[in-house]
Each structure stands twice: as structure tokens, then as C-alpha cells.
Scaffold this motif. Structure first.
Motif, PDB file in Angstrom:
ATOM      1  N   VAL A   1       0.518  -1.002   0.398  1.00 12.07           N
ATOM      2  CA  VAL A   1       0.082  -0.069   0.172  1.00 12.07           C
ATOM      3  C   VAL A   1       0.731   1.538   0.026  1.00 12.07           C
ATOM      4  O   VAL A   1       2.251   1.138   0.144  1.00 12.07           O
TER       5      VAL A   1
ATOM      6  N   ILE B   1      -0.791   8.266   1.846  1.00 16.28           N
ATOM      7  CA  ILE B   1      -1.785   8.147   1.842  1.00 16.28           C
ATOM      8  C   ILE B   1      -2.681   7.674   3.133  1.00 16.28           C
ATOM      9  O   ILE B   1      -1.609   6.988   3.256  1.00 16.28           O
ATOM     10  N   SER B   2      -3.880   8.107   2.765  1.00 19.65           N
ATOM     11  CA  SER B   2      -4.862   7.413   4.366  1.00 19.65           C
ATOM     12  C   SER B   2      -5.367   5.876   3.946  1.00 19.65           C
ATOM     13  O   SER B   2      -5.229   6.022   2.573  1.00 19.65           O
TER      14      SER B   2
ATOM     15  N   GLU C   1      -7.691   6.321   1.488  1.00 22.83           N
ATOM     16  CA  GLU C   1      -7.168   7.169  -0.223  1.00 22.83           C
ATOM     17  C   GLU C   1      -6.638   5.821  -0.788  1.00 22.83           C
ATOM     18  O   GLU C   1      -7.246   5.699  -2.330  1.00 22.83           O
TER      19      GLU C   1
ATOM     20  N   LEU D   1     -10.119   4.228  -2.103  1.00 19.90           N
ATOM     21  CA  LEU D   1     -10.035   4.583  -2.740  1.00 19.90           C
ATOM     22  C   LEU D   1     -10.104   4.609  -4.511  1.00 19.90           C
ATOM     23  O   LEU D   1     -10.717   4.575  -5.840  1.00 19.90           O
ATOM     24  N   ILE D   2      -8.199   4.482  -4.719  1.00 17.10           N
ATOM     25  CA  ILE D   2      -7.647   4.320  -5.519  1.00 17.10           C
ATOM     26  C   ILE D   2      -8.248   3.170  -6.525  1.00 17.10           C
ATOM     27  O   ILE D   2      -8.148   2.615  -7.505  1.00 17.10           O
ATOM     28  N   TYR D   3      -7.831   2.039  -5.502  1.00 20.50           N
ATOM     29  CA  TYR D   3      -7.969   0.816  -6.086  1.00 20.50           C
ATOM     30  C   TYR D   3      -9.439   0.652  -6.185  1.00 20.50           C
ATOM     31  O   TYR D   3     -10.220  -0.214  -7.846  1.00 20.50           O
TER      32      TYR D   3
ATOM     33  N   LYS E   1     -11.602   2.592  -8.188  1.00 21.70           N
ATOM     34  CA  LYS E   1     -11.181   3.020  -9.300  1.00 21.70           C
ATOM     35  C   LYS E   1     -11.044   2.173  -9.907  1.00 21.70           C
ATOM     36  O   LYS E   1     -11.010   2.505 -11.433  1.00 21.70           O
ATOM     37  N   ILE E   2      -9.250   1.740  -9.640  1.00 21.17           N
ATOM     38  CA  ILE E   2      -9.056   1.439 -10.673  1.00 21.17           C
ATOM     39  C   ILE E   2      -9.438  -0.362 -10.976  1.00 21.17           C
ATOM     40  O   ILE E   2      -9.901  -0.628 -12.390  1.00 21.17           O
ATOM     41  N   PHE E   3     -10.692  -0.717  -9.631  1.00 22.90           N
ATOM     42  CA  PHE E   3     -11.067  -2.481 -10.073  1.00 22.90           C
ATOM     43  C   PHE E   3     -12.360  -1.732 -10.999  1.00 22.90           C
ATOM     44  O   PHE E   3     -13.309  -2.181 -11.639  1.00 22.90           O
TER      45      PHE E   3
ATOM     46  N   CYS F   1      -8.172  -4.681   0.753  1.00 24.79           N
ATOM     47  CA  CYS F   1      -8.334  -4.095  -0.598  1.00 24.79           C
ATOM     48  C   CYS F   1      -8.112  -4.799  -1.922  1.00 24.79           C
ATOM     49  O   CYS F   1      -8.985  -4.781  -2.901  1.00 24.79           O
TER      50      CYS F   1
END
Ligand code: ATP
Ligand code: MG
Lengths: 254, 332
Positions: free
Chosen positions: B89, B93-94, B97, B100-102, B104-106, B149
Motif C-alpha cells: 500500500v 496517503i490514508s 485513499e 479509493l484509488i483501488y 477506481k482502478i477496479f 483492498c
């Protein structure tokens, strides 16, 4: 294609979130370029050793110094890739449905965003010491777009190097070995006309020269005669570096 | 039954020298949980990295839900989620976050993201720290974030490379309960690497033991234990007078199925301990070997492991794993 673009935006978002949490690196990296502009520039211009025409020497080098800094940021972006490779971050990222090219271009663009902030930090300092910028918002936006795109290209080169370098130390060594020649064999500090012929030849193959030329024209001199040529060179440079970096990226986790 | 994983003659040689996998044949049924159990350097990670399309096998083939991991890699990646052995990870970042990034990636749709993220945070007990930077998390919290995640999507199969390194027993339990629910409710196949016997014993429907790149035993935990025979007589000797050759004497007897030599004593596998014990004691007397202690146990997975791998796994691994993880965070 749309999916790829989305992934790229997510990578940029990641970078913005990181910058929001911690900007100390941005400030530290601003020290050196500020010294160039605040000390080196005025000193050299007082001895009038380098002919820069109408343009004061400090004004002349300001775009060059900005771009040197952003290129630095980009070339060392690969160091972060090496760290992410040594941890499990890249392994996980490359096992998601995100395509490799979108990760590579996305991360390169992310570096471009970081570089953009780096360049913007220098701006107020340059204004304070009296560097004269052209007052044209369109030129201004175009100049910073060019900085963003070119930094992305350099970051891709850096990712390419990272996929070959097995350790951070080696990466650092190679990074240092590339960056200074790139800087000195460019028009960042002096016009190409005063270079020895061989160096001048080399500088025509140096992508940095085209970036500096375009940004200097847009921000300082207003001379846009080479702008199209510069843009074309930068585009080709970006395309080549994105393609090479995407191809080699799967090596990075092997 | 549908096969989640199938490998045939899988070989991986690193740099022309290290034979990390040596003709591995394996099948995992869809919807089950499967443990690959092995000591350090056995090849567990290598196998998982091939199955998750990160590296190519030197020879042989591997399929995930019928898809070839080399030729159909991008299709495979759409079916799986994965927790690498190392920290994975972003620490600056938190936790939120990162998720959230993952998300979006998924490609989780915008209106579902918040709900999905809240759910995995809740499952992994991270709701309270979701907005703190990951650099302030403990090793165990980081591990739980990584598992969270991987649970953002409902994959067909989840690959976990030593999922509970660095976790205390309570946290391990929380993680596994949540994985069990995941498996039951969504039919997710669980494939995990581990060197914790109890974890394989408790949470895997099927286990394969891997040693030096070869699968040396496989079956359910019960089958593996049964394969050893009925009972184990453990004989420890008084200090300094252990003669390993006594094992040879024991092996001659038809009552004795196997003898495993350890540092301070012997594990003798027999079908009926009560009737065999007097006989063994007799042999020891005849050879003039004083006995320290005798105990009778039913085989555990530890014994199975000992038989096939030749050494027990020392728990010290756990502490150094956590330390390694901490070091990585500090470096970052
Ligand atoms: N990238 C690599 N290059 C060279 N050798 C490697 C590489 N990865 C693993 N090896 C070697 O392959 C063998 C198997 O390693 P692997 O990581 O698969 O084992 P493991 O069972 O996961 O061990 P651990 O419990 O320590 O994680 C080891 O001898 C290891 O040193
Ligand atoms: Mg491993």
C-alpha cells in the motif's frame, strides 16, 4: 481506450493526494533552482560573459532552470518505481485489470503534475527578483502544458531505466550520470550559438533544448518562430518514451 | 466440478540456476479454500506469481478457471485479486485513499464506492483509522488494509501470499472469519500460501505441502494426518545419551510404520500405541538406553510436515517478517 484514460487519471489523482499530504520534498527541491536564479543569474549577468541579446541574463536562464528542475523531478520519479517494485505495490498494481501502458503513461503524467507544481513554486521568486514575463495568459498556459508533457516524457524514460536497474543505488548513479550532461548540453544556460560545434550538434538531439526553447519563447522572449518544430519534437520524444517504457514495464516485476 | 487452478508439469528456473518449481501438478476446485504449505524458499511465492500472471513459467502450463496464465493473462487478471507477500500500500496517503484509488482502478461505479469501502473497512476493523496516513499504522493494520483492498471486488479467486504475517492471534481470527464469509457468500475460491500449520489445518479445505519446488503431499488436513498412521509415540531421552541408530532397530519391527528423528528424541508412528509401547521399551532396555519421557499423541499437521519436509517450522519467522515490513515502511 476510455478505461485506459480513466486509469491514467486515477494515477494522477494518486499523485495529487500524495502532494496534499506531504509537500516538503517540493520545497526542498526548490532550493537549488532558486539559488541559480537569485545568485548565479545576477552574478553572471553583471560580468556580461554570455551574450543573450536584448534579454537580461537572469530572465534568459529562468525557463532553463525551471525545466532543469522539473526534469530532475521526472528522472528521479523512477526511484519511486524502484521502491514500489521492491515492495509489493507494483506487483499488486500489475495484477489488476489496468493495462500496463495505462499504468506507465498514468504514472508518467503523475510525475508531470508533480513537476508542474515544482515549476510554479519558482515563479514567485523569479517575479520578486525582477524577471520580466510576457503578460499573455494563453502563452502562460501553453508554456506550462509543455512543461507538463515534457516532464511526463522524461518520467517515462526514468521508468524505462528503473525496469533495468535492480537496485536503488545503481538507479541513482545512472540518474546523476544522465541529468547533468542533459542540462549542460542544452540551451538552458547559454544560447546554442556560443557552444563549440560538437556540443551544438549534440544539443540538437537533446529534447531538453526544444522544451527550453519553446518555454523561453512563450514566457520571456516572445520569439515563437521555432514553436511548431519544438512541439513536434516534444511529441515525438513523448511517444517514443511512452512506447519504450510500456514495452519494458513487465520486466520491472520479474 | 469446475477447476479454479490447474497446473501441469510447472517448472520455474531463475537465472538458469535456482530451480524454484520442479514439475508441479496441482488442481484446486472452484469455491474451496486451498493452502500451499511450505518452509522458506520452498517456491510458494513463485507459484503464486505465475498463477497471477506476473512471471512466466520456464516449462509446463498453468490455468486459472480454464484460462492460460501466459497466453490469456489479461483475462485472468479480470477474475482475480491478490495480496502480495510484501507490503503493497502507499504509506504517504490514508487507508481510505488507498482503497479509493483501488476501487477506481477496479472500475467500481461511483455510487457504490463509498458503501463497498465502508464495508471492507468495517470487516477488517479499520473504520476508526481510515483517515490516518498509512505511515502511522502498525504492521498488522497495514496487512489488514491490504486484505481489505483485495476484498473490494468479489473475484472468482483470491490469492493471498502469507496473509497473516505480522498479525496477532486475535487479528488473524478476524481476518479469517471475514475471508470465510467472503467464500461462503460469494463463492470466492481462496488460494493462500502459509507456513503456519494451524492456519492451514483450520481454514483450508485442501492442503498441499511444497518443499524445494516439489509438491510432497496433498489432501485434506484429516487425510494428511491419517496418512501417517494411527498414533505417535514420542520418546525423549535423558540428556546426552540419545543414539539416533536406535531408530534403525525400531524400523525393523512390523508394528512400526515410520520413525522420525528429531534433535532430542524420536517420533515413532504406529497403528496401535498401547500394544506397541512395551515392545519399544524392551528394545531400549536391551540397548541400555535410559528413557526420559514417553508420550502418545494423535498426529498433527506438524508431524505430517516434519515427515515430508524434514524440519519443523520455527516460529521466529513471524517476528522477522514484521520487522521486515516495518523496515520497508521506514525506507519508503
Ligand atoms: N526473482 C528471483 N530471482 C532469483 N531467485 C529467486 C527469485 N524469487 C525467488 N527466488 C528463489 O526461488 C526459490 C523459491 O522462492 P520463493 O520466494 O518462491 O519461496 P517461498 O516459498 O515463497 O519462500 P518464503 O516463505 O521465504 O516466502 C528461493 O530459493 C528463492 O531464493
Ligand atoms: Mg514467499
Amino acid at each position: 481506450m476510455i478505461k485506459g484514460l480513466k486509469i491514467m487519471l486515477v494515477m494522477v489523482e494518486l499523485e495529487l493526494r500524495r502532494l496534499r499530504h506531504d509537500r516538503t520534498e517540493l520545497y526542498f527541491r526548490a532550493v537549488q533552482p532558486i539559488l541559480w536564479i537569485v545568485i548565479y543569474g545576477p552574478v553572471m549577468s553583471s560580468v556580461r560573459a554570455i551574450p543573450t541579446g536584448e534579454v537580461p541574463y537572469t530572465d534568459f536562464i529562468t525557463p532553463g532552470i525551471m525545466i532543469q528542475t522539473t526534469t530532475f523531478v521526472s528522472i528521479f520519479y523512477g526511484l519511486m518505481m524502484v521502491w514500489e517494485r521492491d515492495s509489493g505495490i507494483l506487483k499488486k498494481l500489475l495484477v489488476t485489470p489496468a493495462s500496463r501502458y495505462s499504468v506507465v503513461i498514468g504514472r508518467s503524467m503523475a510525475s508531470g503534475v508533480r513537476a508542474l507544481f515544482q515549476a510554479l513554486i519558482i515563479l514567485p521568486v523569479a517575479l520578486i527578483i525582477g524577471v520580466h514575463f510576457i503578460h499573455n495568459p494563453v502563452y502562460f498556459v501553453l508554456a506550462f502544458t509543455i512543461i507538463f508533457l515534457a516532464s511526463g516524457g522524461f518520467a517515462a524514460i526514468s521508468i524505462l531505466i528503473a525496469s533495468f536497474m535492480k537496485t536503488r543505488e545503481r538507479f541513482l548513479g545512472l540518474g546523476q550520470a544522465i541529468i547533468m550532461p542533459l542540462f549542460f548540453a542544452s540551451n538552458a544556460l547559454y544560447p546554442t550559438q556560443i557552444m563549440p560545434p560538437l556540443l551544438r550538434e549534440i544539443s540538437t538531439f537533446n529534447p531538453l533544448s526544444y522544451v527550453v526553447d519553446a518555454v523561453r519563447g512563450l514566457l520571456i522572449t516572445g520569439d515563437l518562430s521555432n514553436l511548431l518544430m519544438d512541439l513536434a519534437s516534444i511529441t515525438i520524444f513523448d511517444a517514443i518514451s511512452f512506447i519504450l517504457a510500456s514495452i519494458s514495464f513487465r520486466r520491472i516485476i520479474e | 466440478m469446475e477447476l479454479a487452478v490447474q497446473t501441469k508439469g510447472l517448472v520455474k528456473v531463475y537465472g538458469g540456476k535456482v530451480r524454484a518449481l520442479d514439475k508441479v501438478d496441482l488442481t484446486v476446485d472452484a469455491g474451496t479454500s486451498f493452502a500451499l504449505l511450505g518452509p522458506n524458499g520452498a517456491g510458494k511465492t513463485t507459484l503464486m506469481r505465475i498463477l497471477t500472471t506476473q512471471i512466466r513459467p520456464t516449462a509446463g502450463e498453468a490455468r486459472v478457471f480454464g484460462l492460460d496464465v501466459v497466453r490469456q493473462g489479461s483475462k485472468v487478471r479480470r477474475l482475480i485479486s491478490y495480496v502480495p507477500q510484501e507490503m503493497s500500500v502507499w504509506t504517504d496517503i490514508s487507508g481510505y485513499e488507498n482503497l479509493l484509488i483501488y476501487a477506481k482502478i477496479f472500475g467500481i461505479p461511483r455510487h457504490e464506492r463509498r458503501k463497498v469501502i465502508d464495508e471492507v473497512l468495517e470487516n477488517m476493523g479499520l473504520t476508526g483509522v481510515q483517515n490516518e496516513p498509512v505511515s502511522t499504522y502498525s504492521g498488522g493494520m497495514i496487512r489488514r488494509l491490504e486484505i481489505a483492498c483485495a476484498m473490494l471486488i468479489k473475484p472468482k479467486i483470491i490469492f493471498l501470499d502469507e496473509p497473516t504475517i505480522g498479525l496477532d492471534p486475535a487479528a488473524r481470527k478476524v481476518v479469517w472469519e471475514s475471508l470465510q464469509v467472503f467464500k461462503r457468500e460469494y463463492g470466492v475460491t481462496i488460494f493462500f500460501n502459509t507456513h503456519y500449520m494451524d492456519e492451514a489445518d483450520q481454514y483450508a479445505d485442501n492442503i498441499a505441502i511444497i518443499n524445494q519446488g516439489k509438491i510432497v503431499a496433498r489432501g485434506t488436513a484429516e487425510e494428511l494426518k491419517h496418512s501417517l498412521g494411527g498414533e505417535i509415540i514420542t520418546i525423549t531421552f535423558e540428556k546426552g545419551i540419545f543414539k539416533p541408530d536406535i531408530a534403525q532397530e525400531f524400523r525393523k519391527s512390523s508394528y512400526v510404520k515410520d520413525v522420525i528423528v528429531e534433535e532430542e528424541g524420536l517420533n515413532v508412528i504406529v497403528s496401535d500405541a498401547e500394544s506397541t509401547l512395551p515392545y519399544l521399551i524392551n528394545i531400549l532396555r536391551e540397548n541400555g538406553v535410559p528413557i526420559g519421557r514417553v508420550s502418545i499423541t494423535r498426529p498433527t499437521l506438524d508431524d505430517v510436515f516434519l515427515k515430508f519436509v524434514g524440519t519443523r517450522i520455527v516460529e521466529k519467522g513471524r517476528i522477522s517478517d514484521v520487522k521486515h515490513m516495518r523496515d520497508m515502511i521506514r525506507k519508503g
